[in-house]
Design a protein around this motif. Structure first.
Motif, PDB file in Angstrom:
ATOM      1  N   LYS A  91      11.377 -15.180   7.376  1.00  0.00           N
ATOM      2  CA  LYS A  91      12.785 -14.990   7.720  1.00  0.00           C
ATOM      3  C   LYS A  91      13.015 -13.895   8.759  1.00  0.00           C
ATOM      4  N   THR A  92      12.350 -12.771   8.565  1.00  0.00           N
ATOM      5  CA  THR A  92      12.571 -11.639   9.471  1.00  0.00           C
ATOM      6  C   THR A  92      11.561 -11.639  10.608  1.00  0.00           C
ATOM      7  N   LEU A  93      11.842 -10.824  11.617  1.00  0.00           N
ATOM      8  CA  LEU A  93      10.893 -10.699  12.740  1.00  0.00           C
ATOM      9  C   LEU A  93       9.588 -10.091  12.275  1.00  0.00           C
ATOM     10  N   ASP A  94       9.667  -9.206  11.276  1.00  0.00           N
ATOM     11  CA  ASP A  94       8.432  -8.646  10.727  1.00  0.00           C
ATOM     12  C   ASP A  94       7.589  -9.747  10.089  1.00  0.00           C
ATOM     13  N   ASP A  95       8.248 -10.722   9.486  1.00  0.00           N
ATOM     14  CA  ASP A  95       7.516 -11.841   8.900  1.00  0.00           C
ATOM     15  C   ASP A  95       6.768 -12.627   9.983  1.00  0.00           C
ATOM     16  N   TYR A  96       7.426 -12.823  11.122  1.00  0.00           N
ATOM     17  CA  TYR A  96       6.777 -13.540  12.226  1.00  0.00           C
ATOM     18  C   TYR A  96       5.580 -12.755  12.771  1.00  0.00           C
ATOM     19  N   ILE A  97       5.725 -11.432  12.804  1.00  0.00           N
ATOM     20  CA  ILE A  97       4.626 -10.590  13.294  1.00  0.00           C
ATOM     21  C   ILE A  97       3.450 -10.698  12.337  1.00  0.00           C
ATOM     22  N   LYS A  98       3.690 -10.590  11.034  1.00  0.00           N
ATOM     23  CA  LYS A  98       2.617 -10.672  10.045  1.00  0.00           C
ATOM     24  C   LYS A  98       1.937 -12.027  10.101  1.00  0.00           C
ATOM     25  N   LEU A  99       2.735 -13.063  10.249  1.00  0.00           N
ATOM     26  CA  LEU A  99       2.178 -14.419  10.325  1.00  0.00           C
ATOM     27  C   LEU A  99       1.306 -14.583  11.582  1.00  0.00           C
ATOM     28  N   ARG A 100       1.790 -14.047  12.674  1.00  0.00           N
ATOM     29  CA  ARG A 100       1.010 -14.151  13.933  1.00  0.00           C
ATOM     30  C   ARG A 100      -0.292 -13.384  13.825  1.00  0.00           C
ATOM     31  N   ASP A 101      -0.250 -12.252  13.119  1.00  0.00           N
ATOM     32  CA  ASP A 101      -1.469 -11.453  12.958  1.00  0.00           C
ATOM     33  C   ASP A 101      -2.522 -12.159  12.112  1.00  0.00           C
ATOM     34  N   THR A 102      -2.092 -13.094  11.269  1.00  0.00           N
ATOM     35  CA  THR A 102      -3.057 -13.842  10.451  1.00  0.00           C
ATOM     36  C   THR A 102      -3.768 -14.920  11.269  1.00  0.00           C
ATOM     37  N   GLY A 103      -3.261 -15.157  12.492  1.00  0.00           N
ATOM     38  CA  GLY A 103      -3.863 -16.190  13.322  1.00  0.00           C
ATOM     39  C   GLY A 103      -3.177 -17.521  13.218  1.00  0.00           C
ATOM     40  N   PHE A 104      -2.068 -17.584  12.478  1.00  0.00           N
ATOM     41  CA  PHE A 104      -1.322 -18.839  12.340  1.00  0.00           C
ATOM     42  C   PHE A 104      -0.705 -19.249  13.656  1.00  0.00           C
TER      43      PHE A 104
END
Length: 374
Positions: A361-374
């Motif tokens: 939902k949040t931009l932090d969520d997108y950052i965490k997801l991107r860091d996982t390689g998704f």
């Protein structure tokens, strides 16, 4: 002599544009466009006529006193000529409203050519003789050179003097400047080098007049090659930078810093910039337009350091706007920078949204997801 050109005077006038050149003494007007060999265009200004001659693979502009050309054909096609020791330039054409055009023919003076050969000059082809004509090299020219300490002029130097249009007027300006400004006796090769690079006597004197003395002619060449003029420095002093050095001026010019650049940023409320800061901003691609575009998006208090950081991290108005349109209206500049650093693009957010992942939902969520390689 080529066929007479019927270029319209309205077209010709549009082509004649004032330009700043290396010496401001011959090519005062720039004639653009394609011209046929053996033709000329001209502009009359005050008591001077600037004639641009066109050859097969060259063009050359020269100023002539009206008195030297005699009566010019006005309103109808006529002929006039220019006679010098090197030969005769016969011109045919017409003038209207200070503008003229037509055709020309150059005839060498065989006797003067023989005189040059007797002095030891070789390879006196038509092009060189034309240059000799334009430069007005005559017997008195050699007397003038001898009187100024140049009794022996080599074949290459003779050719250079002619090709660089180093007539007596220009040489006298150099000689006077060398004497007045303390440069002493300079070689012909150095004078030719100065001329080739566009360093005129006036160019050097202009620096002396604004307080820069005791710099070498090599420094003058460097300044000219880098596009630093006395006017360029004066514009900086006008906006408060009184202690600018020649080396600093070279740095600023090389990095694309102009007084207008500094003025524009200062007018946006950033106060007095140091020259080093202005250069740093320019190096990082921070322009007044970039800053104002960020401000117009609501970030009124953006600092210059933050603008520089955004530029370095690839954050631009398009990126910010794209993220905001995806529903993140309260995007901060720090968060926008963080997104870019983690590789979260507008396209990435759109792709993840299309997956309908309920826990993102949040931009932090997108950052965490991107860091996982998704």
């Amino acid at each position: 002599m080529g066929a007479f050109s019927n270029t319209s005077f309205s077209q010709q006038k549009a082509k004649a544009e004032k330009k700043e050149n290396k010496d401001k003494d011959d090519d005062d007007w720039n004639f653009n466009g394609s011209q046929s060999p053996g033709t000329w265009d001209a502009v009359i200004k005050d008591d001077q006529v600037n004639i641009q001659f066109f050859g097969a693979h060259w063009s050359s502009g020269r100023n002539f006193p009206l008195s030297e050309l005699g009566a010019l054909p006005n309103g109808k096609i006529g002929e006039f000529s220019l006679n010098r020791e090197a030969g005769k330039m016969a011109l045919k054409g017409v003038f209207e409203n200070q503008f003229g055009h037509g055709t020309y023919r150059f005839d060498e003076n065989e006797q003067f050519k023989a005189y040059l050969a007797q002095r030891g000059y070789k390879n006196l082809d038509n092009q060189l003789m034309l240059d000799v004509f334009f430069t007005d090299i005559n017997k008195a020219y050699f007397d003038f050179m001898k009187a100024n300490g140049y009794a022996n002029i080599t074949n290459d130097q003779f050719k250079d003097l002619a090709e660089q249009d180093l007539n007596r007027k220009k040489l006298d300006e150099y000689f006077s400047m060398f004497k007045t400004e303390g440069y002493g006796h300079q070689s012909i090769d150095k004078i030719v080098e100065l001329r080739e690079h566009g360093v005129s006597a006036r160019f050097v004197s202009d620096f002396h007049q604004i307080g820069f003395k005791n710099f070498s002619l090599d420094k003058a060449l460097e300044l000219r090659d880098h596009g630093v003029s006395a006017k360029y420095i004066t514009e900086f002093t006008k906006i408060g930078y009184k202690d600018i050095t020649l080396d600093k001026a070279l740095d600023l010019r090389d990095h694309g810093v102009s007084p207008d650049f500094i003025n524009s940023i200062q007018k946006m409320g950033y106060g007095t910039l140091t020259l080093d800061k202005a250069q740093e901003l320019r190096d990082h691609g921070v322009s007044p337009k970039f800053i104002s575009s960020i401000q117009e998006m609501g970030y009124k208090n953006i600092t210059l350091d933050k603008a520089q950081e955004l530029k370095d991290h690839g954050v631009n108005p398009e990126f910010i706007s794209g993220v905001q349109k995806l529903g993140f209206k309260d995007l901060t500049l720090e968060k926008a920078q963080e997104l870019r650093d983690h590789g979260v693009t507008v396209a990435y957010i759109q792709k993840v949204k299309s997956k309908n992942l309920s826990d993102i939902k949040t931009l932090d969520d997108y950052i965490k997801l991107r860091d996982t390689g998704f």
